[in-house]
Scaffold this active site. Sequence first.
Site, short mmCIF file in Angstrom:
data_model
loop_
_atom_site.label_atom_id
_atom_site.label_comp_id
_atom_site.label_asym_id
_atom_site.label_seq_id
_atom_site.Cartn_x
_atom_site.Cartn_y
_atom_site.Cartn_z
N LYS A 117 2.48 -41.27 18.33
CA LYS A 117 3.82 -40.79 18.69
C LYS A 117 3.79 -40.12 20.06
CE LYS A 117 5.57 -36.85 17.89
NZ LYS A 117 5.92 -35.58 17.29
N ASP A 135 9.43 -40.03 15.47
CA ASP A 135 9.23 -38.69 14.92
C ASP A 135 10.07 -38.57 13.64
OD1 ASP A 135 11.84 -38.42 15.67
OD2 ASP A 135 11.56 -36.59 16.85
#
Length: 225
Positions: A117, A135
């Site tokens: 991420k 996220d």
Amino acid sequence: MKVDEILAKLTEMFPDAHCELIHRNPFELAVAVVLSAQTTDVSVNKVTPQLFEKFPTPQALASASLEEIESCIHRIGLYHNKAKSIQGLARGVVEQFDGVMPQTMEELMSLPGVGRKSANVIMSVCFGMPAIAVDTHVERVSKRLRLAAPKDTVLEVEKKLMRKLPKSEWSHAHHLFIFFGRYFCKAKNPQCQDCPFTSFCREYQAQQKQAEKVEKQKRVKAKAA
Ligand code: SF4
């Protein structure tokens, strides 16, 4: 609703969707992203200006003591571990890349504390490369809007979004989904009454079904009484 219509609607709702973590360069963004784990961007932005002023380069942060780093970030949660993480990140940048942030997914993920991420955020925000960082907001919104299945893992959500969205929209969509999830379609108490996506939203339809079921039970009880 088609995916380009969803994006158009979200762009209308959030014309200024952007990365909200304060940073002046890729290294500072990497540090801010690591600090943002389980903490809001607002909280991170309260500590990073002082941190970046005191340690303006990877070299400076790499040679700082943990106590010095902790004194700058103690107002955010998990600061002991996060101090270690950003010190490790700075050391990785200095030792592996001569103090210059790398630009590829593989190199970024080789740095301590940088996962998929974070690497996606850095590539997209700092280097303008197409990437979708998933996220908690992006995951929730994607599942509610039926762009991913309820049980999909984060990686599966990312892959589905990459398949369904035009590559040129990946980075923009990432910010749109974050803004939508952060300010409108929150985990608790989403603003469904004003939402343009109720006709196909998985969450909304589940809530409606539940409400109908309760109503039906009430009617049955009233009749039996
Ligand atoms: S209807 Fe509600 S839960 Fe569904 S996307 Fe809109 S705000 Fe989110």
